[in-house]
Design an enzyme around this catalytic site. Structure first.
Site, PDB file in Angstrom:
ATOM      1  N   ARG A  27      -4.447  -2.455  -1.315  1.00 46.18           N
ATOM      2  CA  ARG A  27      -4.411  -1.418  -1.011  1.00 46.18           C
ATOM      3  C   ARG A  27      -3.655  -0.758   0.052  1.00 46.18           C
ATOM      4  NH1 ARG A  27      -4.645   2.880   1.264  1.00 46.18           N
ATOM      5  NH2 ARG A  27      -7.143   2.712   1.317  1.00 46.18           N
ATOM      6  N   ASP A  28      -5.285  -1.204   1.056  1.00 40.65           N
ATOM      7  CA  ASP A  28      -4.300  -0.355   2.138  1.00 40.65           C
ATOM      8  C   ASP A  28      -4.101  -1.982   2.467  1.00 40.65           C
ATOM      9  OD1 ASP A  28      -4.843   0.708   4.530  1.00 40.65           O
ATOM     10  OD2 ASP A  28      -6.985   1.205   4.441  1.00 40.65           O
ATOM     11  N   HIS A 220     -15.487   2.713   7.116  1.00 40.96           N
ATOM     12  CA  HIS A 220     -14.315   1.873   6.667  1.00 40.96           C
ATOM     13  C   HIS A 220     -13.034   2.177   8.485  1.00 40.96           C
ATOM     14  CE1 HIS A 220     -10.144   2.131   4.224  1.00 40.96           C
ATOM     15  NE2 HIS A 220      -9.740   2.675   5.712  1.00 40.96           N
ATOM     16  N   HIS A 222     -11.051   0.551  11.370  1.00 39.03           N
ATOM     17  CA  HIS A 222      -9.554  -0.424  11.256  1.00 39.03           C
ATOM     18  C   HIS A 222     -10.915  -0.984  12.741  1.00 39.03           C
ATOM     19  CE1 HIS A 222      -6.970   0.651   8.384  1.00 39.03           C
ATOM     20  NE2 HIS A 222      -7.798   1.439   7.865  1.00 39.03           N
ATOM     21  N   CYS A 253      -2.222   2.193   8.499  1.00 34.17           N
ATOM     22  CA  CYS A 253      -2.125   3.495   7.805  1.00 34.17           C
ATOM     23  C   CYS A 253      -0.453   3.636   8.169  1.00 34.17           C
ATOM     24  CB  CYS A 253      -2.861   4.194   7.864  1.00 34.17           C
ATOM     25  SG  CYS A 253      -1.929   5.029   7.614  1.00 34.17           S
ATOM     26  N   ASN A 262      -7.488  -3.925   8.346  1.00 35.85           N
ATOM     27  CA  ASN A 262      -8.614  -3.358   8.744  1.00 35.85           C
ATOM     28  C   ASN A 262      -9.742  -4.068   8.700  1.00 35.85           C
ATOM     29  OD1 ASN A 262      -6.908  -2.175   6.187  1.00 35.85           O
ATOM     30  ND2 ASN A 262      -9.163  -0.847   5.845  1.00 35.85           N
TER      31      ASN A 262
HETATM   32  C1  LIG Z   1       1.575  13.583  -1.253  1.00 31.95           C
HETATM   33  C2  LIG Z   1       2.749  13.423  -1.674  1.00 31.95           C
HETATM   34  C3  LIG Z   1       3.347  13.090  -2.448  1.00 31.95           C
HETATM   35  C4  LIG Z   1       2.833  14.891  -0.965  1.00 31.95           C
HETATM   36  O1  LIG Z   1       4.561  14.794  -0.417  1.00 31.95           O
HETATM   37  P1  LIG Z   1       5.849  15.560  -0.675  1.00 31.95           P
HETATM   38  O2  LIG Z   1       7.700  15.212  -0.662  1.00 31.95           O
HETATM   39  O3  LIG Z   1       5.454  17.230  -0.423  1.00 31.95           O
HETATM   40  O4  LIG Z   1       5.498  16.190  -2.181  1.00 31.95           O
HETATM   41  P2  LIG Z   1       6.065  16.873  -3.028  1.00 31.95           P
HETATM   42  O5  LIG Z   1       5.080  17.209  -4.202  1.00 31.95           O
HETATM   43  O6  LIG Z   1       7.197  18.028  -2.797  1.00 31.95           O
HETATM   44  O7  LIG Z   1       6.704  16.687  -4.190  1.00 31.95           O
HETATM   45  C5  LIG Z   1       7.853  15.193  -3.904  1.00 31.95           C
HETATM   46  C6  LIG Z   1       8.071  14.450  -4.289  1.00 31.95           C
HETATM   47  O8  LIG Z   1       7.458  13.327  -4.450  1.00 31.95           O
HETATM   48  C7  LIG Z   1       7.744  13.347  -6.146  1.00 31.95           C
HETATM   49  N1  LIG Z   1       5.848  12.948  -6.103  1.00 31.95           N
HETATM   50  C8  LIG Z   1       4.762  13.732  -5.761  1.00 31.95           C
HETATM   51  N2  LIG Z   1       4.258  12.887  -6.190  1.00 31.95           N
HETATM   52  C9  LIG Z   1       3.774  11.871  -6.842  1.00 31.95           C
HETATM   53  C10 LIG Z   1       2.873  10.842  -6.271  1.00 31.95           C
HETATM   54  N3  LIG Z   1       2.118  11.152  -6.944  1.00 31.95           N
HETATM   55  N4  LIG Z   1       3.809   9.681  -7.105  1.00 31.95           N
HETATM   56  C11 LIG Z   1       5.321   9.816  -7.417  1.00 31.95           C
HETATM   57  N5  LIG Z   1       5.593  10.823  -7.326  1.00 31.95           N
HETATM   58  C12 LIG Z   1       5.041  11.501  -6.514  1.00 31.95           C
HETATM   59  C13 LIG Z   1       7.411  14.498  -6.671  1.00 31.95           C
HETATM   60  O9  LIG Z   1       7.667  14.571  -8.242  1.00 31.95           O
HETATM   61  C14 LIG Z   1       8.593  14.963  -6.372  1.00 31.95           C
HETATM   62  O10 LIG Z   1      10.149  14.117  -6.460  1.00 31.95           O
HETATM   63  P3  LIG Z   1      11.200  14.670  -6.425  1.00 31.95           P
HETATM   64  O11 LIG Z   1      11.821  15.917  -7.128  1.00 31.95           O
HETATM   65  O12 LIG Z   1      11.295  14.612  -5.399  1.00 31.95           O
HETATM   66  O13 LIG Z   1      12.443  13.707  -7.329  1.00 31.95           O
HETATM   67  C15 LIG Z   1       2.793  11.947   0.098  1.00 31.95           C
HETATM   68  O14 LIG Z   1       2.722  12.649   1.086  1.00 31.95           O
HETATM   69  C16 LIG Z   1       2.419  10.803  -0.156  1.00 31.95           C
HETATM   70  O15 LIG Z   1       3.013  10.146  -1.292  1.00 31.95           O
HETATM   71  N6  LIG Z   1       1.940  10.325   0.661  1.00 31.95           N
HETATM   72  C17 LIG Z   1       0.629   9.013   0.938  1.00 31.95           C
HETATM   73  C18 LIG Z   1       0.963   8.490   1.686  1.00 31.95           C
HETATM   74  C19 LIG Z   1       0.090   7.500   1.862  1.00 31.95           C
HETATM   75  O16 LIG Z   1      -0.258   6.812   0.859  1.00 31.95           O
HETATM   76  N7  LIG Z   1      -1.245   7.341   2.785  1.00 31.95           N
HETATM   77  C20 LIG Z   1      -1.474   6.272   3.021  1.00 31.95           C
HETATM   78  C21 LIG Z   1      -3.254   6.261   2.475  1.00 31.95           C
HETATM   79  S1  LIG Z   1      -4.338   7.154   3.255  1.00 31.95           S
HETATM   80  C22 LIG Z   1      -4.589   5.824   4.066  1.00 31.95           C
HETATM   81  O17 LIG Z   1      -4.257   4.450   4.228  1.00 31.95           O
HETATM   82  C23 LIG Z   1      -6.281   6.054   5.022  1.00 31.95           C
HETATM   83  C24 LIG Z   1      -7.635   5.596   4.183  1.00 31.95           C
HETATM   84  C25 LIG Z   1      -7.366   6.000   2.854  1.00 31.95           C
HETATM   85  O18 LIG Z   1      -7.113   3.766   4.305  1.00 31.95           O
HETATM   86  C26 LIG Z   1      -8.402   5.612   5.061  1.00 31.95           C
HETATM   87  C27 LIG Z   1      -7.841   5.539   6.389  1.00 31.95           C
HETATM   88  O19 LIG Z   1      -7.994   4.724   6.848  1.00 31.95           O
HETATM   89  O20 LIG Z   1      -8.307   6.338   7.275  1.00 31.95           O
END
Ligand SMILES: CC(C)(COP(=O)([O-])OP(=O)([O-])OC[C@H]1O[C@@H](n2cnc3c(N)ncnc32)[C@H](O)[C@@H]1OP(=O)([O-])[O-])[C@@H](O)C(=O)NCCC(=O)NCCSC(=O)C[C@@](C)(O)CC(=O)[O-]
Length: 317
Positions: A27-28, A220, A222, A253, A262
């Protein structure tokens, strides 16, 4: 400050020598890759990692495919990978839409929700402030628990944020407490851009540990600045016995400028084994998995320990 860690004895008592390594490479590790890794390779990577002895293998994200196209094949991944007995396979979920999609697969029994300790990062990562995102995550966690789905929590940018700078440890503590109160069984503290040092990580942990017990925490790190293992050592000294890492040090990320991989699982396992900890994970098998992944996906990514052990393996052939 540093001498304290160097001089402190490494003979941890047997009661405290179990350590859980959470493998997050699929995933990450893959979410920020420029090229899309084919589903078949992701599935085999998860299966091979499961065979190494991890008790937790994070598999994919049910986030918006517009935001993270690299993991848009989440439905196929969870449907196709094997499920080894005793292994948990959490998927990352940002909101109720992600939870609904994950539940619709009928096979997901653990999710990971993620919040941040700075508004700058939170807005870039999930288009919401810390408060707004916590509100959503409390809801998501409640719905998941009602459906018998376990929930793990993450807090990102626990030391430094690429947008807002140094992070206040009290904010980290508050976000962590909120996730635990919502029902997460554990919260993993993420130094997303790898800027932490013994000094800053130690201060952050001291603050968080005033509010929550060490058994409820994982770390966690990096390895952007090569500080990850020293920071694991500090975490161990403070009683934490779980850490996330990724095979071959894959990762980064997309919403954290400058974040590299990581902490590599191979480096973590070598470190833990050398200091008397038991993980149940076969280090040599992880190295073989990294070697296989490089060949299968056309990569050339190696952890330090992976490169060293792999060179020795080749000599024997
Ligand atoms: C949270 C949102 C969705 C908000 O994004 P948004 O644009 O504000 O969402 P929205 O609610 O306005 O929806 C926009 C569109 O996305 C769709 N949608 C909405 N939600 C979903 C979903 N779950 N799955 C599929 N589709 C989705 C929704 O249906 C809509 O579709 P449209 O009408 O335009 O066709 C977006 O910002 C997002 O997906 N962000 C994820 C970012 C991410 O994955 N980042 C990396 C992970 S975090 C990380 O790596 C850190 C970690 C955990 O490892 C720890 C560390 O290292 O610190």
């Amino acid at each position: 400050m540093l001498t304290k860690w160097i001089l402190s004895p490494r003979n941890y008592s047997t009661a405290a020598n179990r350590f859980r390594v959470v493998e997050v490479g699929a995933r990450d590790g893959l979410q920020a890759e420029k090229k899309f890794v084919p589903t078949k390779i992701k599935v085999e990577l998860i299966d091979r990692l499961s065979a190494c002895g991890f008790s937790t293998v994070e598999t994919t994200s049910f986030v918006s495919p517009k935001w993270i196209p690299q993991l848009a094949d989440h439905n196929d991944v969870v449907a196709q990978h094997q499920r080894f007995p005793g292994v948990a396979y959490p998927v990352l979920v940002p909101n109720s839409a992600g939870l609904k999609n994950a539940m619709a697969t009928g096979v997901v029994d653990e999710i990971a929700v993620f919040a941040a300790a700075s508004d700058g990062f939170s807005k870039k990562n999930v288009n919401a402030t810390v408060e707004e995102s916590l509100k959503k995550l409390i809801e998501v966690t409640k719905t998941a628990l009602d459906a018998n789905i376990r929930v793990r929590g993450y807090v990102s940018v626990v030391v430094g944020c690429p947008y807002d700078g140094a992070v206040n440890p009290e904010v980290v503590a508050r976000v962590t407490e909120t996730l635990l109160a919502a029902g997460c069984y554990e919260v993993s503290l993420g130094d997303t851009i790898g800027v932490g040092t013994v000094n800053t990580v130690s201060k952050m942990l001291d603050t968080v540990l005033k509010h929550v017990p060490a058994e409820k925490l994982a770390v966690h790190f990096h390895d952007t600045y090569g500080q990850a293992l020293s920071n694991v050592l500090v975490s161990i000294e403070k009683g934490i016995r779980a850490a996330d890492s990724s095979v071959a040090g894959l990762g980064g990320c997309p919403y954290a400028k400058g974040a590299t991989g990581n902490l590599a699982t191979e480096d973590l396992l070598y470190f833990l084994r050398g200091n008397g900890f038991e993980t149940g994970v076969d280090l040599e098998k992880v190295v073989e998995t990294a070697k296989w992944f490089n060949l299968a996906a056309g990569y050339d990514k190696w952890s330090r320990v992976g490169a060293a052990i792999s060179a020795k393996m080749e000599k024997k052939i």
